[in-house]
Design a protein around this motif. Structure first.
Motif, PDB file in Angstrom:
ATOM      1  N   ASN A 223       0.534  -1.716  -0.487  1.00 51.96           N
ATOM      2  CA  ASN A 223      -0.308  -0.356  -0.088  1.00 51.96           C
ATOM      3  C   ASN A 223       1.027   1.252  -0.223  1.00 51.96           C
ATOM      4  OD1 ASN A 223      -2.857  -1.336   0.226  1.00 51.96           O
ATOM      5  ND2 ASN A 223      -1.693  -1.661   2.653  1.00 51.96           N
ATOM      6  N   ILE A 224       2.052   1.129   0.499  1.00 46.47           N
ATOM      7  CA  ILE A 224       3.032   1.966   0.372  1.00 46.47           C
ATOM      8  C   ILE A 224       3.649   3.028  -1.408  1.00 46.47           C
ATOM      9  CG2 ILE A 224       5.046   2.996   1.358  1.00 46.47           C
ATOM     10  CD1 ILE A 224       4.449   1.054   3.877  1.00 46.47           C
ATOM     11  N   PRO A 225       3.062   3.967  -1.950  1.00 50.17           N
ATOM     12  CA  PRO A 225       3.876   2.991  -2.846  1.00 50.17           C
ATOM     13  C   PRO A 225       5.496   3.558  -2.844  1.00 50.17           C
ATOM     14  CG  PRO A 225       2.182   5.028  -2.545  1.00 50.17           C
ATOM     15  CD  PRO A 225       2.311   5.040  -1.074  1.00 50.17           C
ATOM     16  N   LEU A 226       6.321   4.282  -1.657  1.00 44.22           N
ATOM     17  CA  LEU A 226       7.792   3.564  -2.434  1.00 44.22           C
ATOM     18  C   LEU A 226       8.088   2.930  -2.261  1.00 44.22           C
ATOM     19  CD1 LEU A 226       9.232   6.895  -0.655  1.00 44.22           C
ATOM     20  CD2 LEU A 226       9.743   6.606  -3.090  1.00 44.22           C
ATOM     21  N   GLY A 227       6.404   1.525  -1.810  1.00 44.40           N
ATOM     22  CA  GLY A 227       7.117   0.447  -1.794  1.00 44.40           C
ATOM     23  C   GLY A 227       8.064  -0.619  -0.832  1.00 44.40           C
ATOM     24  N   ARG A 228       8.235   0.743   0.578  1.00 44.62           N
ATOM     25  CA  ARG A 228       8.781   0.290   1.885  1.00 44.62           C
ATOM     26  C   ARG A 228       8.404   0.774   3.026  1.00 44.62           C
ATOM     27  NH1 ARG A 228      12.477   3.205   3.280  1.00 44.62           N
ATOM     28  NH2 ARG A 228      13.461   4.513   2.367  1.00 44.62           N
ATOM     29  N   ALA A 229       9.149   0.146   4.270  1.00 46.36           N
ATOM     30  CA  ALA A 229       8.054   0.807   5.529  1.00 46.36           C
ATOM     31  C   ALA A 229       9.102   1.188   6.113  1.00 46.36           C
ATOM     32  CB  ALA A 229       7.622  -0.374   6.850  1.00 46.36           C
ATOM     33  N   GLY A 230       9.135   2.892   6.298  1.00 53.75           N
ATOM     34  CA  GLY A 230      10.449   3.380   6.567  1.00 53.75           C
ATOM     35  C   GLY A 230      11.277   3.172   7.869  1.00 53.75           C
ATOM     36  N   GLN A 231      12.276   3.618   8.017  1.00 54.09           N
ATOM     37  CA  GLN A 231      13.015   3.103   9.480  1.00 54.09           C
ATOM     38  C   GLN A 231      13.177   4.933   9.975  1.00 54.09           C
ATOM     39  OE1 GLN A 231      14.685   0.867   9.871  1.00 54.09           O
ATOM     40  NE2 GLN A 231      13.978  -0.103   7.645  1.00 54.09           N
ATOM     41  N   PRO A 232      13.262   4.131  11.480  1.00 56.16           N
ATOM     42  CA  PRO A 232      13.252   4.859  12.534  1.00 56.16           C
ATOM     43  C   PRO A 232      14.493   6.267  12.538  1.00 56.16           C
ATOM     44  CG  PRO A 232      13.395   2.973  13.833  1.00 56.16           C
ATOM     45  CD  PRO A 232      13.358   2.876  12.320  1.00 56.16           C
ATOM     46  N   ALA A 233      15.691   6.157  11.647  1.00 56.28           N
ATOM     47  CA  ALA A 233      16.371   7.350  11.139  1.00 56.28           C
ATOM     48  C   ALA A 233      15.596   7.661  10.444  1.00 56.28           C
ATOM     49  CB  ALA A 233      18.059   6.064  11.230  1.00 56.28           C
ATOM     50  N   GLU A 234      15.385   7.342   9.713  1.00 59.40           N
ATOM     51  CA  GLU A 234      14.381   8.460   8.281  1.00 59.40           C
ATOM     52  C   GLU A 234      13.787   9.253   8.741  1.00 59.40           C
ATOM     53  OE1 GLU A 234      15.030   5.692   4.554  1.00 59.40           O
ATOM     54  OE2 GLU A 234      13.371   5.199   5.424  1.00 59.40           O
ATOM     55  N   VAL A 235      12.849   9.021  10.033  1.00 58.47           N
ATOM     56  CA  VAL A 235      12.279   9.931  10.585  1.00 58.47           C
ATOM     57  C   VAL A 235      13.129  11.070  11.434  1.00 58.47           C
ATOM     58  CG1 VAL A 235      10.566  10.659  12.547  1.00 58.47           C
ATOM     59  CG2 VAL A 235      10.197   8.822  10.677  1.00 58.47           C
ATOM     60  N   ALA A 236      14.319  10.543  12.269  1.00 56.96           N
ATOM     61  CA  ALA A 236      15.327  11.396  12.991  1.00 56.96           C
ATOM     62  C   ALA A 236      16.089  12.441  11.867  1.00 56.96           C
ATOM     63  CB  ALA A 236      16.491  10.415  14.031  1.00 56.96           C
ATOM     64  N   ASP A 237      16.148  12.382  10.531  1.00 57.95           N
ATOM     65  CA  ASP A 237      16.941  12.732   9.891  1.00 57.95           C
ATOM     66  C   ASP A 237      16.479  13.853   9.745  1.00 57.95           C
ATOM     67  OD1 ASP A 237      19.236  11.276   9.344  1.00 57.95           O
ATOM     68  OD2 ASP A 237      18.841  10.799   7.477  1.00 57.95           O
TER      69      ASP A 237
ATOM     70  N   ASP B 215       5.937   9.697   5.020  1.00 57.75           N
ATOM     71  CA  ASP B 215       5.021   8.243   5.040  1.00 57.75           C
ATOM     72  C   ASP B 215       5.340   7.511   3.475  1.00 57.75           C
ATOM     73  OD1 ASP B 215       3.886   9.739   3.066  1.00 57.75           O
ATOM     74  OD2 ASP B 215       1.880   9.797   3.738  1.00 57.75           O
ATOM     75  N   GLY B 216       6.210   7.838   2.486  1.00 55.18           N
ATOM     76  CA  GLY B 216       6.607   6.819   1.300  1.00 55.18           C
ATOM     77  C   GLY B 216       5.107   7.126   0.439  1.00 55.18           C
ATOM     78  N   GLY B 217       4.596   8.471   1.060  1.00 55.33           N
ATOM     79  CA  GLY B 217       3.500   8.894   0.144  1.00 55.33           C
ATOM     80  C   GLY B 217       2.370   7.590   0.530  1.00 55.33           C
ATOM     81  N   LEU B 218       1.934   6.911   1.798  1.00 53.75           N
ATOM     82  CA  LEU B 218       1.352   6.157   1.850  1.00 53.75           C
ATOM     83  C   LEU B 218       0.051   7.438   2.039  1.00 53.75           C
ATOM     84  CD1 LEU B 218      -0.354   3.536   2.993  1.00 53.75           C
ATOM     85  CD2 LEU B 218       0.586   4.499   5.687  1.00 53.75           C
ATOM     86  N   SER B 219      -0.386   8.061   2.804  1.00 52.75           N
ATOM     87  CA  SER B 219      -1.112   9.251   2.592  1.00 52.75           C
ATOM     88  C   SER B 219      -2.018   8.799   1.408  1.00 52.75           C
ATOM     89  CB  SER B 219      -1.157  10.483   4.045  1.00 52.75           C
ATOM     90  OG  SER B 219      -0.136  11.087   3.371  1.00 52.75           O
ATOM     91  N   LEU B 220      -1.368   9.043   0.964  1.00 54.79           N
ATOM     92  CA  LEU B 220      -2.055   9.881  -0.724  1.00 54.79           C
ATOM     93  C   LEU B 220      -3.100   8.434  -1.087  1.00 54.79           C
ATOM     94  CD1 LEU B 220       0.794  10.968  -2.311  1.00 54.79           C
ATOM     95  CD2 LEU B 220      -0.998  12.198  -0.889  1.00 54.79           C
ATOM     96  N   MET B 221      -2.846   7.347  -0.721  1.00 50.54           N
ATOM     97  CA  MET B 221      -3.436   5.768  -1.516  1.00 50.54           C
ATOM     98  C   MET B 221      -4.796   5.996  -0.763  1.00 50.54           C
ATOM     99  SD  MET B 221      -1.073   5.543  -2.969  1.00 50.54           S
ATOM    100  CE  MET B 221      -1.462   3.793  -3.735  1.00 50.54           C
ATOM    101  N   GLN B 222      -5.476   7.464   0.449  1.00 50.66           N
ATOM    102  CA  GLN B 222      -6.423   7.202   1.195  1.00 50.66           C
ATOM    103  C   GLN B 222      -7.611   7.330  -0.884  1.00 50.66           C
ATOM    104  OE1 GLN B 222      -7.474   9.621   4.485  1.00 50.66           O
ATOM    105  NE2 GLN B 222      -5.837  10.702   3.456  1.00 50.66           N
ATOM    106  N   ALA B 223      -8.282   7.610  -0.834  1.00 46.57           N
ATOM    107  CA  ALA B 223      -9.228   7.395  -2.043  1.00 46.57           C
ATOM    108  C   ALA B 223      -8.984   6.029  -2.675  1.00 46.57           C
ATOM    109  CB  ALA B 223      -9.527   8.421  -2.527  1.00 46.57           C
ATOM    110  N   LEU B 224      -7.979   5.763  -2.922  1.00 48.08           N
ATOM    111  CA  LEU B 224      -7.738   4.363  -4.652  1.00 48.08           C
ATOM    112  C   LEU B 224      -8.541   2.968  -3.394  1.00 48.08           C
ATOM    113  CD1 LEU B 224      -4.429   5.297  -5.469  1.00 48.08           C
ATOM    114  CD2 LEU B 224      -6.363   5.715  -6.087  1.00 48.08           C
TER     115      LEU B 224
END
Ligand SMILES: NC(=O)c1ccc[n+]([C@@H]2O[C@H](COP(=O)([O-])OP(=O)(O)OC[C@H]3O[C@@H](n4cnc5c(N)ncnc54)[C@H](O)[C@@H]3O)[C@@H](O)[C@H]2O)c1
Length: 255
Positions: free
Chosen positions: A209-223, A244-253
């Motif tokens: 469900n995530i357009p970038l195709g993967r979950a995020g890492q905590p270090a990416e949020v820390a950056d 969010d790797g684009g996840l929230s853009l998928m709401q209406a799909l």
């Protein structure tokens, strides 16, 4: 960030621990506020030190006014007023629908994820007193601040309220040079997503469900947290930044 004091709540695990380490890498003094697990907080402190920062650990229950006051007081006694607050302490949604939710469950989530943000922000500000500006508050919110889930009324209400707290604080504190922003992660691999961390098949299903195709890492949020707290973000306040790797853009799909 060198020589600046950064307070991170919920810093014994997940996004909080990653933020502590990332601020450590900037040479900051990092106060690791932890809930219950001293050994985990010690591990975060070791990571901060390895990264080049200075660390201390202090227990703090963010939903408890006296506990927050004691913890911030201990940090200020050691290092003076803090320049940065990263509030990462939080609980995940109960998964219980409103019709079945107890008042105790509702209060537990709201007390931690929303009142905790109020108590830590307020104590950070009073601790600074009239210290000159150039300070930053960051709250780790969620895409669920606006993208609701059945079974998540407690969490969604807390994070939705947090959006308005952040925006109100931003206009109140702007004249003093204190910037206040929210970070809204999607799916990040932390203990809050324990099943996805240990179960590859389950994680891959969610990741579809995530357009970038993967979950995020905590270090990416820390950056992102380090950037938002830095002088490079000096004109950003009252913002809610999605990561969010684009996840929230998928709401209406879905239909
Ligand atoms: N992991 C995700 O996918 C995700 C997505 C969106 C938002 N978030 C938010 O990120 C923040 C950090 O979560 P995480 O993913 O790192 O999970 P986590 O469970 O590793 O971190 C949460 C931390 O908060 C602490 N905590 C819980 N109640 C507390 C209390 N009353 N006082 C003090 N500390 C308390 C826990 O001990 C834990 O260390 C949370 O606010 C969460 O809502 C996480």
């Amino acid at each position: 960030m060198a020589e600046r004091t950064v307070i991170v709540t919920g810093a014994e695990s997940g996004i909080g621990a990653a933020c502590a380490e990332a601020f450590g890498a900037t040479g900051a003094r990092v106060a690791i506020l932890f809930y219950q697990d001293q050994a985990a907080a010690d591990a975060t402190a070791a990571a901060v030190t390895r990264a080049g920062g200075t660390a201390m650990t202090v227990q703090a229950h963010v939903d408890d006014e006296a506990s927050v006051d004691r913890a911030f007081g201990a940090v200020e006694a050691a290092w003076g007023p803090a320049a940065v607050l990263v509030n990462s302490a939080g609980l995940n949604m109960s998964g219980v629908t409103v019709r079945d939710m107890t008042l105790a469950q509702w209060r537990r989530l709201l007390d931690t994820d929303l009142t905790g943000a109020f108590l830590t922000s307020r104590r950070f500000l009073t601790g600074r007193g009239t210290a000159p500006g150039d300070a930053a508050i960051l709250h780790i919110s969620s895409i669920h601040a606006y993208a609701v889930r059945a079974g998540g009324a407690d969490y969604c209400a807390a994070k939705g309220g947090l959006s308005n707290l952040v925006e109100t604080l931003a206009i109140e504190e702007a004249p003093r040079g204190i910037r206040v922003n929210a970070i809204e992660p999607g799916m990040i691999l932390t203990p809050m997503n324990a099943r996805a961390e240990r179960d590859d098949a389950y994680r891959r299903t969610l990741e579809q469900n995530i357009p970038l195709g993967r979950a995020g890492q905590p270090a990416e949020v820390a950056d992102l947290a380090v950037f938002l707290a830095s002088d490079r973000a000096r004109y950003i306040t009252g913002a809610r930044i999605v990561i969010d790797g684009g996840l929230s853009l998928m709401q209406a799909l879905g239909a």
